[in-house]
Design an enzyme around this catalytic site. Structure first.
Site, PDB file in Angstrom:
ATOM      1  N   ARG A   1       0.817  -1.219   0.000  1.00  0.00           N
ATOM      2  CA  ARG A   1       0.000   0.000   0.000  1.00  0.00           C
ATOM      3  C   ARG A   1       0.850   1.269   0.000  1.00  0.00           C
ATOM      4  NH1 ARG A   1      -5.388  -0.932   3.737  1.00  0.00           N
ATOM      5  NH2 ARG A   1      -6.626  -1.710   2.004  1.00  0.00           N
TER       6      ARG A   1
ATOM      7  N   LYS B   1     -17.262 -14.186   4.121  1.00  0.00           N
ATOM      8  CA  LYS B   1     -18.519 -13.546   4.503  1.00  0.00           C
ATOM      9  C   LYS B   1     -19.432 -13.223   3.324  1.00  0.00           C
ATOM     10  CE  LYS B   1     -15.350 -11.358   6.130  1.00  0.00           C
ATOM     11  NZ  LYS B   1     -14.492 -10.201   6.245  1.00  0.00           N
TER      12      LYS B   1
ATOM     13  N   GLY C   1      -8.513  -8.143   0.506  1.00  0.00           N
ATOM     14  CA  GLY C   1      -7.227  -8.179   1.212  1.00  0.00           C
ATOM     15  C   GLY C   1      -6.616  -9.572   1.239  1.00  0.00           C
TER      16      GLY C   1
ATOM     17  N   GLY D   1     -12.805  -3.721   0.783  1.00  0.00           N
ATOM     18  CA  GLY D   1     -14.164  -3.187   0.893  1.00  0.00           C
ATOM     19  C   GLY D   1     -14.468  -2.141  -0.163  1.00  0.00           C
TER      20      GLY D   1
HETATM   21  P1  ADP Z   1     -10.984 -11.197   0.981  1.00  0.00           P
HETATM   22  O1  ADP Z   1     -10.196 -10.538   2.098  1.00  0.00           O
HETATM   23  O2  ADP Z   1     -10.131 -11.577  -0.165  1.00  0.00           O
HETATM   24  O3  ADP Z   1     -12.199 -10.393   0.601  1.00  0.00           O
HETATM   25  P2  ADP Z   1     -12.444 -12.799   2.862  1.00  0.00           P
HETATM   26  O4  ADP Z   1     -11.974 -11.915   3.965  1.00  0.00           O
HETATM   27  O5  ADP Z   1     -13.882 -12.766   2.515  1.00  0.00           O
HETATM   28  O6  ADP Z   1     -11.544 -12.583   1.556  1.00  0.00           O
HETATM   29  O7  ADP Z   1     -12.138 -14.309   3.227  1.00  0.00           O
HETATM   30  C1  ADP Z   1     -10.849 -14.775   3.530  1.00  0.00           C
HETATM   31  C2  ADP Z   1     -10.901 -15.817   4.614  1.00  0.00           C
HETATM   32  O8  ADP Z   1     -11.782 -16.864   4.251  1.00  0.00           O
HETATM   33  C3  ADP Z   1      -9.562 -16.461   4.824  1.00  0.00           C
HETATM   34  O9  ADP Z   1      -9.140 -16.173   6.156  1.00  0.00           O
HETATM   35  C4  ADP Z   1      -9.832 -17.959   4.647  1.00  0.00           C
HETATM   36  O10 ADP Z   1      -9.163 -18.761   5.598  1.00  0.00           O
HETATM   37  C5  ADP Z   1     -11.309 -18.043   4.845  1.00  0.00           C
HETATM   38  N1  ADP Z   1     -11.874 -19.233   4.204  1.00  0.00           N
HETATM   39  C6  ADP Z   1     -11.838 -19.564   2.911  1.00  0.00           C
HETATM   40  N2  ADP Z   1     -12.395 -20.764   2.705  1.00  0.00           N
HETATM   41  C7  ADP Z   1     -12.804 -21.215   3.908  1.00  0.00           C
HETATM   42  C8  ADP Z   1     -13.457 -22.405   4.360  1.00  0.00           C
HETATM   43  N3  ADP Z   1     -13.799 -23.365   3.532  1.00  0.00           N
HETATM   44  N4  ADP Z   1     -13.705 -22.504   5.698  1.00  0.00           N
HETATM   45  C9  ADP Z   1     -13.350 -21.530   6.556  1.00  0.00           C
HETATM   46  N5  ADP Z   1     -12.745 -20.387   6.186  1.00  0.00           N
HETATM   47  C10 ADP Z   1     -12.472 -20.235   4.883  1.00  0.00           C
HETATM   48 MG    MG Z   2     -10.518 -10.427   4.224  1.00  0.00          MG
END
Ligand code: ADP
Ligand code: MG
Length: 399
Positions: free
Chosen positions: A40, A202, A356, A379
């Site tokens: 960043r 989420k 992230g 976000g």
């Molecule tokens: P990003 O930051 O790319 O938007 P998220 O924050 O939504 O992604 O999700 C990332 C998290 O999701 C990671 O910490 C990962 O461990 C978790 N994750 C992915 N697949 C699974 C799963 N099958 N069960 C539990 N956690 C998961």
């Molecule tokens: Mg995340």
């Protein structure tokens, strides 16, 4: 409506001026307090160089973490100033306050060719609720305002939005412009086929995105914990997998309305929920996760199927890892998707990574430079894709 950028300013608007630049240096810190990831900071260097090359004196504002309106010494931006100086190849001064007389003195005495980083904006009451008194005090720190804090631009905070009530010109920096350009291409859905890969944890936070992409994309691949919620909605047994119960009805609705575009995993890698590595892992059909196990990654058949779809795409957006990629042995699905996105790019595809954890997954795979764009804002990128605007963009001068 298009917004003004740095290049739209007259040279006289920068020469000798105090340029207040909101950056997003909300970086991960190591246990010893040093900066864990410089992405960043690096991303703002072109803006800082341009301002300095045109005789401007950059004064930087950023937040770090969530100090809740009080001084939290472990969330000081001091370590970031060290990294900034190194990446910029110029002195980066730092003062331990923000809207103070000390800061005003430091700005007054800032020599040409140097930058000044002020302390964490979120140490101050009023930052996160866009307090206009604080915004007015921020405005006194510069002669004009540049927003290059893409990752914070979805926040209506005093240093992002309020400050523009009192300080003009207010223009976009190069990072913000570059991010918007990449995301605008996706909003126009780019060349087809347009493939979207959604995973991570989420659904609740990503519903708007799903809605948008079920309209604009040709195929939406679902992996990660998000897939578990969809599988639960389709009546599969999900065992101890992470399922977002509140989101199951929404997932069911999407299964009804978007069935022709949605692709769920056909197989999964399962293990004890807290398994440290994959030695005890098994592959099962996606419909039948054993009651005492959790799905922690997509399985080998899904990996192959998703990889093939991504390699054939012309435009790709990826948000959310395919599994618990941080844990040894549960990263194969995420790594394969990362490779497929890189292959798609090498073949002329336009590819964007948002989020992230997704950004750190692609970095971990060593493929950050093999894709078209890695967004610095999780976000912010999701909100922009869903809504087509952001509060911090609206606040800038129209072009
Ligand atoms: P990003 O930051 O790319 O938007 P998220 O924050 O939504 O992604 O999700 C990332 C998290 O999701 C990671 O910490 C990962 O461990 C978790 N994750 C992915 N697949 C699974 C799963 N099958 N069960 C539990 N956690 C998961
Ligand atoms: Mg995340």
């Amino acid at each position: 409506m298009p917004r003004k950028g740095l290049r739209d300013l007259e040279p006289s608007e920068l020469e000798g001026r105090r340029v207040l630049i909101r950056v997003d240096y909300n970086v991960p810190l190591n246990e010893d307090g040093s900066v864990g990831d410089v992405t960043r900071v690096e991303a703002t260097i072109p803006t800082l160089r341009y301002v300095m090359d045109h005789g401007g004196r950059p004064v930087l504002l950023s937040h770090l973490g969530r100090p809740k309106s009080q001084v939290v010494p472990s969330l000081s931006l001091a370590p970031v100033a060290l990294v900034l100086a190194e990446l910029l190849g110029a002195p980066a001064r730092f003062v331990t306050s923000t809207d103070s007389s000390e800061a005003l003195d430091a700005i007054e005495n800032l020599p040409r060719g140097e930058v000044l980083l002020l302390e964490n904006t979120r140490f101050l009451p009023g930052e996160t609720n866009n307090d206009l008194d604080l915004a007015a005090r921020f405005a006194r720190l510069g002669d004009l305002f540049v927003n290059d804090a893409f990752g914070s631009t979805h926040r209506a905070h005093a240093s992002v939005v309020g400050v523009t009530e009192f300080l003009r010109p207010a223009v976009a920096g190069f990072l913000v412009q570059k991010e918007l350009e990449a995301l605008n291409t996706l909003r126009g859905a780019g060349r087809r086929p347009f493939v979207v890969i959604l995973g991570g944890a989420k659904i609740g936070d990503k519903i708007g995105l799903l809605e948008t992409f079920l309209e604009s994309a040709d195929v939406v691949l679902i992996g990660g914990a998000m897939a578990n919620t969809f599988l639960a909605a389709s009546g599969a047994s999900t065992g101890l997998s992470l399922v977002e119960e509140d989101a199951v009805p929404t997932a069911r609705r999407f299964l009804d309305t978007g069935a022709d575009k949605l692709r769920l995993p056909s197989d999964l890698i399962v293990a004890l929920p807290d398994a440290a590595d994959a030695t005890a892992a098994d592959v099962v059909a996606a419909s039948s996760v054993p009651a005492d196990l959790a799905a922690l990654d997509i399985g080998p058949d899904t990996r192959t199927a998703f990889g093939a779809i991504v390699r054939d795409a012309a435009t790709v957006f990826w948000n959310g890892p395919m599994g618990v990629f941080e844990r040894h042995g549960f990263d194969a699905g995420t790594v394969e998707v990362a490779r497929a996105v890189a292959d798609c790019t090498a073949g002329g595809g336009f590819t964007v990574i948002g989020g992230g954890d997704s950004a750190s997954a692609i970095r971990q795979a060593g493929l950050s430079d093999a894709v078209s764009h890695v967004s610095t804002g999780g976000g912010a990128s999701l909100e922009y894709l869903a809504k087509g605007t952001l509060p911090g963009i609206e606040a800038l001068d129209s072009a």
